[in-house]
Write a protein that holds these residues in place. Structure first.
Motif, PDB file in Angstrom:
ATOM      1  N   VAL A  25       0.832  -1.199   0.000  1.00  0.00           N
ATOM      2  CA  VAL A  25       0.000   0.000   0.000  1.00  0.00           C
ATOM      3  C   VAL A  25       0.871   1.256   0.000  1.00  0.00           C
ATOM      4  O   VAL A  25       0.555   2.249  -0.665  1.00  0.00           O
ATOM      5  CB  VAL A  25      -0.964  -0.006   1.201  1.00  0.00           C
ATOM      6  N   LYS A  26       1.978   1.211   0.720  1.00  0.00           N
ATOM      7  CA  LYS A  26       2.905   2.347   0.719  1.00  0.00           C
ATOM      8  C   LYS A  26       3.458   2.594  -0.688  1.00  0.00           C
ATOM      9  O   LYS A  26       3.663   3.745  -1.090  1.00  0.00           O
ATOM     10  CB  LYS A  26       4.054   2.099   1.693  1.00  0.00           C
ATOM     11  N   ALA A  27       3.698   1.516  -1.441  1.00  0.00           N
ATOM     12  CA  ALA A  27       4.209   1.658  -2.807  1.00  0.00           C
ATOM     13  C   ALA A  27       3.161   2.323  -3.698  1.00  0.00           C
ATOM     14  O   ALA A  27       3.490   3.180  -4.535  1.00  0.00           O
ATOM     15  CB  ALA A  27       4.600   0.294  -3.368  1.00  0.00           C
ATOM     16  N   TRP A  28       1.895   1.926  -3.524  1.00  0.00           N
ATOM     17  CA  TRP A  28       0.832   2.571  -4.307  1.00  0.00           C
ATOM     18  C   TRP A  28       0.718   4.049  -3.940  1.00  0.00           C
ATOM     19  O   TRP A  28       0.526   4.905  -4.801  1.00  0.00           O
ATOM     20  CB  TRP A  28      -0.489   1.857  -4.064  1.00  0.00           C
ATOM     21  N   TYR A  29       0.826   4.335  -2.675  1.00  0.00           N
ATOM     22  CA  TYR A  29       0.772   5.725  -2.205  1.00  0.00           C
ATOM     23  C   TYR A  29       1.909   6.534  -2.834  1.00  0.00           C
ATOM     24  O   TYR A  29       1.707   7.669  -3.309  1.00  0.00           O
ATOM     25  CB  TYR A  29       0.869   5.756  -0.686  1.00  0.00           C
ATOM     26  N   ALA A  30       3.116   5.941  -2.840  1.00  0.00           N
ATOM     27  CA  ALA A  30       4.275   6.639  -3.386  1.00  0.00           C
ATOM     28  C   ALA A  30       4.099   6.905  -4.880  1.00  0.00           C
ATOM     29  O   ALA A  30       4.461   7.979  -5.375  1.00  0.00           O
ATOM     30  CB  ALA A  30       5.539   5.811  -3.143  1.00  0.00           C
ATOM     31  N   GLU A  31       3.539   5.936  -5.597  1.00  0.00           N
ATOM     32  CA  GLU A  31       3.321   6.124  -7.035  1.00  0.00           C
ATOM     33  C   GLU A  31       2.326   7.249  -7.284  1.00  0.00           C
ATOM     34  O   GLU A  31       2.524   8.086  -8.179  1.00  0.00           O
ATOM     35  CB  GLU A  31       2.813   4.827  -7.661  1.00  0.00           C
ATOM     36  N   ALA A  32       1.258   7.277  -6.500  1.00  0.00           N
ATOM     37  CA  ALA A  32       0.277   8.352  -6.630  1.00  0.00           C
ATOM     38  C   ALA A  32       0.896   9.699  -6.279  1.00  0.00           C
ATOM     39  O   ALA A  32       0.596  10.731  -6.900  1.00  0.00           O
ATOM     40  CB  ALA A  32      -0.928   8.073  -5.737  1.00  0.00           C
ATOM     41  N   GLU A  33       1.797   9.715  -5.317  1.00  0.00           N
ATOM     42  CA  GLU A  33       2.454  10.953  -4.895  1.00  0.00           C
ATOM     43  C   GLU A  33       3.382  11.477  -5.986  1.00  0.00           C
ATOM     44  O   GLU A  33       3.457  12.696  -6.231  1.00  0.00           O
ATOM     45  CB  GLU A  33       3.236  10.713  -3.604  1.00  0.00           C
ATOM     46  N   VAL A  34       4.095  10.566  -6.649  1.00  0.00           N
ATOM     47  CA  VAL A  34       4.968  10.973  -7.749  1.00  0.00           C
ATOM     48  C   VAL A  34       4.150  11.634  -8.856  1.00  0.00           C
ATOM     49  O   VAL A  34       4.498  12.713  -9.366  1.00  0.00           O
ATOM     50  CB  VAL A  34       5.750   9.767  -8.311  1.00  0.00           C
ATOM     51  N   MET A  35       3.051  10.986  -9.242  1.00  0.00           N
ATOM     52  CA  MET A  35       2.203  11.564 -10.284  1.00  0.00           C
ATOM     53  C   MET A  35       1.587  12.883  -9.825  1.00  0.00           C
ATOM     54  O   MET A  35       1.460  13.825 -10.613  1.00  0.00           O
ATOM     55  CB  MET A  35       1.111  10.582 -10.704  1.00  0.00           C
ATOM     56  N   ARG A  36       1.213  12.955  -8.567  1.00  0.00           N
ATOM     57  CA  ARG A  36       0.608  14.190  -8.050  1.00  0.00           C
ATOM     58  C   ARG A  36       1.577  15.360  -8.182  1.00  0.00           C
ATOM     59  O   ARG A  36       1.196  16.469  -8.601  1.00  0.00           O
ATOM     60  CB  ARG A  36       0.199  14.009  -6.586  1.00  0.00           C
ATOM     61  N   LYS A  37       2.822  15.118  -7.817  1.00  0.00           N
ATOM     62  CA  LYS A  37       3.822  16.180  -7.906  1.00  0.00           C
ATOM     63  C   LYS A  37       4.061  16.587  -9.355  1.00  0.00           C
ATOM     64  O   LYS A  37       4.204  17.786  -9.664  1.00  0.00           O
ATOM     65  CB  LYS A  37       5.126  15.724  -7.259  1.00  0.00           C
ATOM     66  N   GLU A  38       4.110  15.600 -10.248  1.00  0.00           N
ATOM     67  CA  GLU A  38       4.308  15.909 -11.670  1.00  0.00           C
ATOM     68  C   GLU A  38       3.144  16.734 -12.208  1.00  0.00           C
ATOM     69  O   GLU A  38       3.346  17.699 -12.960  1.00  0.00           O
ATOM     70  CB  GLU A  38       4.438  14.607 -12.466  1.00  0.00           C
ATOM     71  N   LEU A  39       1.940  16.348 -11.818  1.00  0.00           N
ATOM     72  CA  LEU A  39       0.758  17.078 -12.273  1.00  0.00           C
ATOM     73  C   LEU A  39       0.734  18.499 -11.704  1.00  0.00           C
ATOM     74  O   LEU A  39       0.350  19.447 -12.399  1.00  0.00           O
ATOM     75  CB  LEU A  39      -0.504  16.327 -11.866  1.00  0.00           C
ATOM     76  N   ARG A  40       1.132  18.600 -10.446  1.00  0.00           N
ATOM     77  CA  ARG A  40       1.144  19.932  -9.817  1.00  0.00           C
ATOM     78  C   ARG A  40       2.141  20.845 -10.523  1.00  0.00           C
ATOM     79  O   ARG A  40       1.832  22.029 -10.792  1.00  0.00           O
ATOM     80  CB  ARG A  40       1.513  19.793  -8.338  1.00  0.00           C
ATOM     81  N   GLU A  41       3.300  20.323 -10.848  1.00  0.00           N
ATOM     82  CA  GLU A  41       4.316  21.112 -11.553  1.00  0.00           C
ATOM     83  C   GLU A  41       3.831  21.499 -12.942  1.00  0.00           C
ATOM     84  O   GLU A  41       4.041  22.644 -13.393  1.00  0.00           O
ATOM     85  CB  GLU A  41       5.622  20.327 -11.641  1.00  0.00           C
ATOM     86  N   ALA A  42       3.200  20.546 -13.610  1.00  0.00           N
ATOM     87  CA  ALA A  42       2.687  20.821 -14.958  1.00  0.00           C
ATOM     88  C   ALA A  42       1.573  21.863 -14.915  1.00  0.00           C
ATOM     89  O   ALA A  42       1.476  22.735 -15.797  1.00  0.00           O
ATOM     90  CB  ALA A  42       2.169  19.541 -15.598  1.00  0.00           C
ATOM     91  N   GLU A  43       0.759  21.797 -13.858  1.00  0.00           N
ATOM     92  CA  GLU A  43      -0.337  22.753 -13.718  1.00  0.00           C
ATOM     93  C   GLU A  43       0.221  24.158 -13.463  1.00  0.00           C
ATOM     94  O   GLU A  43      -0.272  25.150 -14.033  1.00  0.00           O
ATOM     95  CB  GLU A  43      -1.250  22.315 -12.566  1.00  0.00           C
ATOM     96  N   VAL A  44       1.242  24.263 -12.638  1.00  0.00           N
ATOM     97  CA  VAL A  44       1.852  25.557 -12.343  1.00  0.00           C
ATOM     98  C   VAL A  44       2.505  26.131 -13.603  1.00  0.00           C
ATOM     99  O   VAL A  44       2.383  27.329 -13.908  1.00  0.00           O
ATOM    100  CB  VAL A  44       2.896  25.425 -11.216  1.00  0.00           C
ATOM    101  N   ALA A  45       3.202  25.242 -14.342  1.00  0.00           N
ATOM    102  CA  ALA A  45       3.865  25.685 -15.573  1.00  0.00           C
ATOM    103  C   ALA A  45       2.840  26.175 -16.590  1.00  0.00           C
ATOM    104  O   ALA A  45       3.099  27.143 -17.316  1.00  0.00           O
ATOM    105  CB  ALA A  45       4.694  24.543 -16.149  1.00  0.00           C
ATOM    106  N   ALA A  46       1.686  25.510 -16.651  1.00  0.00           N
ATOM    107  CA  ALA A  46       0.653  25.907 -17.610  1.00  0.00           C
ATOM    108  C   ALA A  46       0.060  27.257 -17.274  1.00  0.00           C
ATOM    109  O   ALA A  46      -0.427  27.972 -18.157  1.00  0.00           O
ATOM    110  CB  ALA A  46      -0.436  24.842 -17.664  1.00  0.00           C
ATOM    111  N   ASP A  47       0.095  27.622 -15.989  1.00  0.00           N
ATOM    112  CA  ASP A  47      -0.500  28.895 -15.550  1.00  0.00           C
ATOM    113  C   ASP A  47       0.458  30.078 -15.750  1.00  0.00           C
ATOM    114  O   ASP A  47       0.049  31.234 -15.659  1.00  0.00           O
ATOM    115  CB  ASP A  47      -0.892  28.804 -14.079  1.00  0.00           C
ATOM    116  N   GLU A  48       1.742  29.764 -15.973  1.00  0.00           N
ATOM    117  CA  GLU A  48       2.727  30.852 -16.098  1.00  0.00           C
ATOM    118  C   GLU A  48       2.657  31.520 -17.479  1.00  0.00           C
ATOM    119  O   GLU A  48       2.309  30.901 -18.462  1.00  0.00           O
ATOM    120  CB  GLU A  48       4.140  30.288 -15.846  1.00  0.00           C
TER     121      GLU A  48
END
Length: 221
Positions: free
Chosen positions: A198-221
């Motif tokens: 379950v920790k591995a699934w959490y970590a995978e979701a966290e990696v994608m979350r961070k990537e999406l957050r960065e992409a979202e911030v970049a799109a707003d700039e």
């Protein structure tokens, strides 16, 4: 005088017979109540098995549940060999137990189906924790079974939301994809279980979350 003695004897006999009849009726009523409780347990387990169809319930747990159903039917026959249809019920339970456990896993199609899966597996966990099996399980075995079901529940949540996140990311809907990643994190954080898978699934979701957050911030700039 003899008449009074005879009548007295008949009265005593009548009272004795009435007492015996009452005790017999009480025993029969107790038997019926006991059988009803056992059958209610069978119905509850059958409902749990039916609800978990498609979730690919861990084979060991499915077998324990089916063995419990069979044990309950044997107990009913022990209490009342005249119980209607008990031989057929035992035969059916034996056939179900002989079948390979775990049917094909169904893909969760939408959030409503996911909510139902979460509810159904949660009910199974509550059933196990409450010790409602006919034969109580050792504490460590019970804990392991509850964790296995919890892990399967977390997997259903993880797979559904990550698939949705990937699909939405490809469609350019970054904020919606981010929402699905957050839901994985929230569910795992609140409900666990806290094992390595379950920790591995959490970590995978966290990696994608961070990537999406960065992409979202970049799109707003």
């Amino acid at each position: 005088m003899n008449l009074f003695i005879t009548l007295g004897g008949l009265l005593i006999l009548t009272l004795m017979l009435a007492s015996l009849l009452r005790r017999y009726q009480e025993r029969m009523a107790e038997k019926r109540l006991r059988i009803q409780r056992i059958i209610r347990g069978v119905d509850e387990i059958e409902d749990l098995l039916r609800q978990s169809t498609g979730c690919s319930l861990p084979a060991e747990i499915e077998r324990v549940l089916r063995e419990d159903v069979l044990a309950r039917f044997h107990l009913v026959r022990k209490i009342s060999r005249r119980f209607k249809g008990i031989a057929a019920l035992i035969e059916g339970a034996e056939q179900a137990l002989a079948q390979p456990p775990g049917g094909p896993r169904q893909r969760v199609q939408d959030k409503y189906q996911l909510q139902q899966v979460i509810k159904d597996l949660g009910e199974l966990m509550d059933f196990l924790r409450a010790g409602r099996l006919l034969q109580p399980l050792p504490v460590e075995q019970l804990r392991r079974y509850v964790e296995q079901v919890g892990t399967r529940r977390a997997e259903c949540v993880y797979r559904f939301h990550l698939e949705q996140a990937v699909r939405l990311r490809q469609a350019g809907r970054l904020h919606d994809a981010l929402t699905h990643c957050n839901r994985v994190r929230t569910f795992v954080h609140e409900y666990g279980p806290a094992n390595e898978q379950v920790k591995a699934w959490y970590a995978e979701a966290e990696v994608m979350r961070k990537e999406l957050r960065e992409a979202e911030v970049a799109a707003d700039e």
